[in-house]
Structure formats: structure tokens, C-alpha cells
Design a protein around this motif. Structure first.
Motif, PDB file in Angstrom:
ATOM      1  N   ALA A  49       0.849  -1.195   0.000  1.00  0.00           N
ATOM      2  CA  ALA A  49       0.000   0.000   0.000  1.00  0.00           C
ATOM      3  C   ALA A  49       0.879   1.237   0.000  1.00  0.00           C
ATOM      4  CB  ALA A  49      -0.929   0.015   1.216  1.00  0.00           C
ATOM      5  N   LYS A  50       0.368   2.289  -0.612  1.00  0.00           N
ATOM      6  CA  LYS A  50       1.033   3.592  -0.586  1.00  0.00           C
ATOM      7  C   LYS A  50       0.050   4.618  -0.059  1.00  0.00           C
ATOM      8  CE  LYS A  50       3.272   7.133  -3.419  1.00  0.00           C
ATOM      9  NZ  LYS A  50       3.608   7.595  -4.785  1.00  0.00           N
ATOM     10  N   VAL A  51       0.494   5.400   0.903  1.00  0.00           N
ATOM     11  CA  VAL A  51      -0.359   6.428   1.506  1.00  0.00           C
ATOM     12  C   VAL A  51       0.326   7.781   1.374  1.00  0.00           C
ATOM     13  CG1 VAL A  51      -1.224   7.325   3.706  1.00  0.00           C
ATOM     14  CG2 VAL A  51      -1.590   4.939   3.117  1.00  0.00           C
ATOM     15  N   THR A  52      -0.441   8.769   0.932  1.00  0.00           N
ATOM     16  CA  THR A  52       0.028  10.146   0.880  1.00  0.00           C
ATOM     17  C   THR A  52      -0.846  10.976   1.803  1.00  0.00           C
ATOM     18  OG1 THR A  52       0.701   9.850  -1.433  1.00  0.00           O
ATOM     19  CG2 THR A  52       0.537  12.104  -0.621  1.00  0.00           C
ATOM     20  N   LEU A  53      -0.227  11.568   2.809  1.00  0.00           N
ATOM     21  CA  LEU A  53      -0.934  12.390   3.790  1.00  0.00           C
ATOM     22  C   LEU A  53      -0.357  13.793   3.705  1.00  0.00           C
ATOM     23  CD1 LEU A  53      -2.772  12.851   6.262  1.00  0.00           C
ATOM     24  CD2 LEU A  53      -0.957  11.892   7.690  1.00  0.00           C
ATOM     25  N   GLY A  54      -1.112  14.710   3.081  1.00  0.00           N
ATOM     26  CA  GLY A  54      -0.543  16.011   2.779  1.00  0.00           C
ATOM     27  C   GLY A  54       0.610  15.813   1.803  1.00  0.00           C
ATOM     28  N   HIS A  55       1.827  16.200   2.217  1.00  0.00           N
ATOM     29  CA  HIS A  55       3.011  15.967   1.393  1.00  0.00           C
ATOM     30  C   HIS A  55       3.897  14.872   1.986  1.00  0.00           C
ATOM     31  CE1 HIS A  55       2.144  19.259  -1.305  1.00  0.00           C
ATOM     32  NE2 HIS A  55       2.019  20.095  -0.283  1.00  0.00           N
ATOM     33  N   THR A  56       3.369  14.114   2.940  1.00  0.00           N
ATOM     34  CA  THR A  56       4.079  12.959   3.480  1.00  0.00           C
ATOM     35  C   THR A  56       3.657  11.723   2.698  1.00  0.00           C
ATOM     36  OG1 THR A  56       4.273  13.885   5.710  1.00  0.00           O
ATOM     37  CG2 THR A  56       4.399  11.494   5.515  1.00  0.00           C
ATOM     38  N   ALA A  57       4.621  10.983   2.158  1.00  0.00           N
ATOM     39  CA  ALA A  57       4.326   9.797   1.347  1.00  0.00           C
ATOM     40  C   ALA A  57       5.054   8.588   1.921  1.00  0.00           C
ATOM     41  CB  ALA A  57       4.742  10.018  -0.100  1.00  0.00           C
ATOM     42  N   VAL A  58       4.314   7.475   2.062  1.00  0.00           N
ATOM     43  CA  VAL A  58       4.844   6.252   2.673  1.00  0.00           C
ATOM     44  C   VAL A  58       4.457   5.061   1.813  1.00  0.00           C
ATOM     45  CG1 VAL A  58       4.771   4.756   4.697  1.00  0.00           C
ATOM     46  CG2 VAL A  58       4.661   7.228   4.990  1.00  0.00           C
ATOM     47  N   LEU A  59       5.409   4.151   1.605  1.00  0.00           N
ATOM     48  CA  LEU A  59       5.158   2.911   0.857  1.00  0.00           C
ATOM     49  C   LEU A  59       5.440   1.735   1.780  1.00  0.00           C
ATOM     50  CD1 LEU A  59       4.559   1.567  -1.931  1.00  0.00           C
ATOM     51  CD2 LEU A  59       7.032   1.609  -2.339  1.00  0.00           C
ATOM     52  N   VAL A  60       4.491   0.790   1.845  1.00  0.00           N
ATOM     53  CA  VAL A  60       4.626  -0.386   2.713  1.00  0.00           C
ATOM     54  C   VAL A  60       4.437  -1.653   1.884  1.00  0.00           C
ATOM     55  CG1 VAL A  60       3.655  -1.666   4.667  1.00  0.00           C
ATOM     56  CG2 VAL A  60       3.854   0.818   4.791  1.00  0.00           C
ATOM     57  N   GLY A  61       5.355  -2.590   2.052  1.00  0.00           N
ATOM     58  CA  GLY A  61       5.240  -3.890   1.396  1.00  0.00           C
ATOM     59  C   GLY A  61       5.297  -5.003   2.433  1.00  0.00           C
ATOM     60  N   VAL A  62       4.484  -6.043   2.249  1.00  0.00           N
ATOM     61  CA  VAL A  62       4.444  -7.186   3.168  1.00  0.00           C
ATOM     62  C   VAL A  62       4.856  -8.436   2.406  1.00  0.00           C
ATOM     63  CG1 VAL A  62       3.034  -8.578   4.732  1.00  0.00           C
ATOM     64  CG2 VAL A  62       2.587  -6.121   4.508  1.00  0.00           C
ATOM     65  N   CYS A 132       5.930 -21.683  10.856  1.00  0.00           N
ATOM     66  CA  CYS A 132       4.907 -20.642  10.931  1.00  0.00           C
ATOM     67  C   CYS A 132       5.183 -19.616   9.836  1.00  0.00           C
ATOM     68  CB  CYS A 132       4.903 -19.966  12.307  1.00  0.00           C
ATOM     69  SG  CYS A 132       6.353 -18.906  12.595  1.00  0.00           S
ATOM     70  N   TRP A 133       4.201 -18.764   9.598  1.00  0.00           N
ATOM     71  CA  TRP A 133       4.382 -17.655   8.662  1.00  0.00           C
ATOM     72  C   TRP A 133       4.996 -16.473   9.403  1.00  0.00           C
ATOM     73  CZ3 TRP A 133       4.403 -18.225   3.695  1.00  0.00           C
ATOM     74  CH2 TRP A 133       3.583 -19.186   3.074  1.00  0.00           C
ATOM     75  N   VAL A 134       6.008 -15.896   8.804  1.00  0.00           N
ATOM     76  CA  VAL A 134       6.598 -14.650   9.307  1.00  0.00           C
ATOM     77  C   VAL A 134       6.291 -13.556   8.287  1.00  0.00           C
ATOM     78  CG1 VAL A 134       8.683 -13.477  10.071  1.00  0.00           C
ATOM     79  CG2 VAL A 134       8.456 -15.945  10.412  1.00  0.00           C
ATOM     80  N   LEU A 135       5.638 -12.509   8.741  1.00  0.00           N
ATOM     81  CA  LEU A 135       5.293 -11.405   7.844  1.00  0.00           C
ATOM     82  C   LEU A 135       6.333 -10.304   7.993  1.00  0.00           C
ATOM     83  CD1 LEU A 135       1.417 -11.158   8.389  1.00  0.00           C
ATOM     84  CD2 LEU A 135       2.692 -12.539   6.738  1.00  0.00           C
ATOM     85  N   TYR A 136       7.124 -10.105   6.936  1.00  0.00           N
ATOM     86  CA  TYR A 136       8.134  -9.048   6.931  1.00  0.00           C
ATOM     87  C   TYR A 136       7.493  -7.786   6.350  1.00  0.00           C
ATOM     88  CZ  TYR A 136      11.530 -12.693   7.942  1.00  0.00           C
ATOM     89  OH  TYR A 136      12.229 -13.726   8.537  1.00  0.00           O
ATOM     90  N   VAL A 137       7.335  -6.789   7.210  1.00  0.00           N
ATOM     91  CA  VAL A 137       6.685  -5.534   6.826  1.00  0.00           C
ATOM     92  C   VAL A 137       7.770  -4.474   6.616  1.00  0.00           C
ATOM     93  CG1 VAL A 137       4.966  -3.802   7.460  1.00  0.00           C
ATOM     94  CG2 VAL A 137       4.679  -6.176   8.219  1.00  0.00           C
ATOM     95  N   ASP A 138       7.984  -4.107   5.362  1.00  0.00           N
ATOM     96  CA  ASP A 138       9.002  -3.107   5.015  1.00  0.00           C
ATOM     97  C   ASP A 138       8.333  -1.774   4.736  1.00  0.00           C
ATOM     98  OD1 ASP A 138      11.201  -4.862   5.179  1.00  0.00           O
ATOM     99  OD2 ASP A 138      10.747  -5.655   3.188  1.00  0.00           O
ATOM    100  N   VAL A 139       8.806  -0.740   5.399  1.00  0.00           N
ATOM    101  CA  VAL A 139       8.263   0.620   5.269  1.00  0.00           C
ATOM    102  C   VAL A 139       9.321   1.515   4.639  1.00  0.00           C
ATOM    103  CG1 VAL A 139       7.271   2.589   6.492  1.00  0.00           C
ATOM    104  CG2 VAL A 139       6.834   0.259   7.326  1.00  0.00           C
ATOM    105  N   LEU A 140       8.945   2.218   3.589  1.00  0.00           N
ATOM    106  CA  LEU A 140       9.852   3.162   2.925  1.00  0.00           C
ATOM    107  C   LEU A 140       9.242   4.558   2.992  1.00  0.00           C
ATOM    108  CD1 LEU A 140      12.329   3.854   1.180  1.00  0.00           C
ATOM    109  CD2 LEU A 140      10.967   3.241  -0.844  1.00  0.00           C
ATOM    110  N   LEU A 141       9.966   5.486   3.609  1.00  0.00           N
ATOM    111  CA  LEU A 141       9.513   6.884   3.670  1.00  0.00           C
ATOM    112  C   LEU A 141       9.968   7.592   2.404  1.00  0.00           C
ATOM    113  CD1 LEU A 141      10.370   7.776   7.389  1.00  0.00           C
ATOM    114  CD2 LEU A 141       8.327   6.682   6.460  1.00  0.00           C
ATOM    115  N   LEU A 142       9.018   7.978   1.579  1.00  0.00           N
ATOM    116  CA  LEU A 142       9.334   8.616   0.298  1.00  0.00           C
ATOM    117  C   LEU A 142       9.431  10.124   0.412  1.00  0.00           C
ATOM    118  CD1 LEU A 142       6.866   6.542  -1.924  1.00  0.00           C
ATOM    119  CD2 LEU A 142       9.315   6.171  -1.644  1.00  0.00           C
ATOM    120  N   GLN A 143       8.599  10.701   1.265  1.00  0.00           N
ATOM    121  CA  GLN A 143       8.571  12.157   1.425  1.00  0.00           C
ATOM    122  C   GLN A 143       8.089  12.474   2.826  1.00  0.00           C
ATOM    123  OE1 GLN A 143       6.561  14.069  -1.798  1.00  0.00           O
ATOM    124  NE2 GLN A 143       6.897  16.144  -1.047  1.00  0.00           N
ATOM    125  N   CYS A 144       8.672  13.465   3.445  1.00  0.00           N
ATOM    126  CA  CYS A 144       8.345  13.772   4.841  1.00  0.00           C
ATOM    127  C   CYS A 144       7.862  15.208   4.983  1.00  0.00           C
ATOM    128  CB  CYS A 144       9.574  13.535   5.727  1.00  0.00           C
ATOM    129  SG  CYS A 144       9.270  13.859   7.471  1.00  0.00           S
TER     130      CYS A 144
END
Length: 291
Positions: A49-62, A132-144
Motif C-alpha cells: 500500500a502507498k499512503v500520501t498524507l498532505g506531502h508525506t508519502a509512505v510505501l509499505v510492502g508485506v 509458521c508464517w513470518v510477515l516481513y513488513v518493510d516501510v519506505l519513507l518517500l517524502q516527509c
């Protein structure tokens, strides 16, 4: 954390506006900026998922991978978080500044999301004590541009909702040992129940009032902030103070009540949007809500 320089005149202007419940960009103290959400945006992940909040942009991959359960909870899977603070977001993320912020964000995300009250971790178990399943959640800050925690939490919840974990089929060979076979059918998958996954609401104390979704300029005028993880039922699951200043008990109580109210209101449009995309097959579309 990214910061900006604010003159004394600007501080007075911001403080007086917040005092009168009219911020510089026209919002009230409890309003979010416009939020845009996209899901299924990274092809080599099991959910994104990618979320843009104002000019803050975040990309998350699982990414779901088979691992060994932890000894204390042999019948549960778990989540691992990694936050990458891109130097492209702000020059302050270069070098150790970005590493320290990434570690701080990862530790907070671990406390908020990696527990049985947020995700049914038992559903991630494959073979008790073995796999078991391990969910690796990677967060990338694109813009702050302020309010990283809120943007990341929305993106994490959306990415977990979007995650498709392959079904596992167990078989035994002639010697009685268990063999694991993953389904090749993309529709033969397990989905996560994210109803109890909280969102983080960050409230900044500015003057004698507190604001939701503070910009960098407002953050520069704040003495301290309170991070509140809130479920869609309004239950607070995590509370953390950040910043060098102090908060009196009355302020903490008022900010907590505001966080519960705002957080509960945040979940409804988010879940409706995710369900709508799921039902209509409109993932990959950028859709706005709030603001």
C-alpha cells in the motif's frame, strides 16, 4: 525526525491560529489533511500500500515467508518491521539520522501491531513448534512533511488487508516426516482479519491546545506529542509520549479522549474504502479519503 526553522513571528501566528481553532491551512484542530491511498502497488510482495498524507508519502510492502516459531509461543507466527528513511525524503535522513529514526519507528510499530490483540497470530501457525508464517513488513519513507506515525499506520493496515498468503498443504512421506507444499493458485490463499488492527493518532501540544496531523511548522511549535494507537471500536492499545517537553495529567487525559474520538472516526472511511476496492477489484487506483 525532519525539522524546519520557524521564526518567532511565525510561531506567534501559528499559536494564535490554533488557539482560535483555525490553523494556517484552514483546518480545525481535529482535522486531517487530505489522504490518498493505493493498494497492490508493488508486484513482488504479498501485499502493499502507498499512503500520501498532505506531502508525506509512505510505501509499505508485506512479504510472507515460512520460518520457525518463537519458543515462548510455538503455535503463533509473528511480524517483523523494517523502516527505511530515504535520504530523498529529506537531507536529514542521510547517515545515522535516518538509521536512528528508522529504529525508533520500527520499535513503535512492533509494539502496536505485533500482538494477538491486533492480528490473529495463531492463524499464521503452520505446524506447532516447527513452522509458521513470518510477515516481513518493510516501510519506505518517500517524502516527509510531518505526522509520519499516522501515515505509516494507515499504510500498514492497508497493506495487511491487501496481503494474500498462499494456502499450505501438509503431506507425509513413507518415513512419516511432514512435507509442506504451497498452493500455486493465486486465489487459493489466506487473508488476514484487520478489524482489530489499530491506527496511530498523533496529537501535538501547541500552546494550551492540541492538534491532530501536525505539519512540520506546527511540530516546531510543539512542546511534546502523544502517540495513541486506537482500534475501530475506540479502544486504546498503546500510548507513548515523544518530544522533550512535559505533559500534565489533565492534558494527557484530554489528548487521549481526542485521540479515541478521532481514531474511531478514521477507521470507518478507511475500512469502507478497502472493502470497496476488494469488492469492485479497483486495487491500483489512487483514492482519496478524509480532508
Amino acid at each position: 525526525m525532519a525539522t524546519v526553522q520557524v521564526s518567532e513571528a511565525e510561531k506567534v501566528y501559528i499559536l494564535h491560529g490554533i488557539r482560535d481553532d483555525l490553523r494556517v491551512d484552514g483546518r480545525s484542530c481535529e482535522d486531517y489533511r487530505h489522504v490518498e491511498l493505493e493498494t497492490d502497488v508493488v508486484s513482488n510482495t504479498d501485499g502493499s500500500a502507498k499512503v500520501t498524507l498532505g506531502h508525506t508519502a509512505v510505501l509499505v510492502g508485506v512479504k510472507a515467508e515460512i520460518g520457525k516459531p518463537r519458543p515462548m509461543v510455538p503455535d503463533e507466527g509473528y511480524l517483523e518491521f523494517f523502516v527505511d528513511c530515504s535520504a530523498n525524503a529529506t537531507p536529514e535522513f542521510e547517515g545515522r539520522g535516518g538509521e536512528e529514526l528508522g529504529t525508533e519507528l520500527s520499535n513503535t510499530l512492533y509494539k502496536v501491531f505485533n500482538n494477538k490483540n491486533s492480528i490473529n497470530l495463531k492463524s499464521l501457525s503452520i505446524l506447532q513448534g516447527e513452522h509458521c508464517w513470518v510477515l516481513y513488513v518493510d516501510v519506505l519513507l518517500l517524502q516527509c512533511d510531518g505526522n509520519l506515525y499516522d501515515a505509516i499506520s494507515i499504510a500498514v493496515k492497508a497493506a495487511l488487508f491487501n496481503t494474500k498468503i498462499p494456502k499450505v498443504h501438509m503431506s507425509s512421506d513413507s518415513e512419516g516426516s511432514k512435507e509442506i507444499e504451497l498452493s500455486d493458485d493465486p486465489y487459493d490463499c489466506m487473508r488476514l482479519n484487520v478489524e482489530n488492527v489499530p491506527c496511530i493518532v498523533t496529537l501535538c501540544k501547541v500552546g494550551h491546545r492540541h492538534v491532530v496531523d501536525a505539519t512540520l511548522q506546527e511540530k516546531a511549535c510543539s512542546v511534546a506529542s502523544l502517540l495513541i494507537a486506537v482500534t475501530q471500536k475506540g479502544t486504546v492499545t498503546c500510548l507513548r509520549k515523544v518530544g522533550g517537553g512535559s505533559l500534565d495529567p489533565e492534558s494527557v487525559f484530554e489528548m487521549t479522549e481526542t485521540g479515541k474520538r478521532v481514531g474511531k472516526a478514521l477507521h470507518a472511511p478507511l475500512m469502507n474504502l478497502l472493502q470497496q476496492e476488494e469488492n469492485l477489484g479497483k486495487s491500483r487506483q489512487k483514492v482519496g479519503f478524509l480532508g
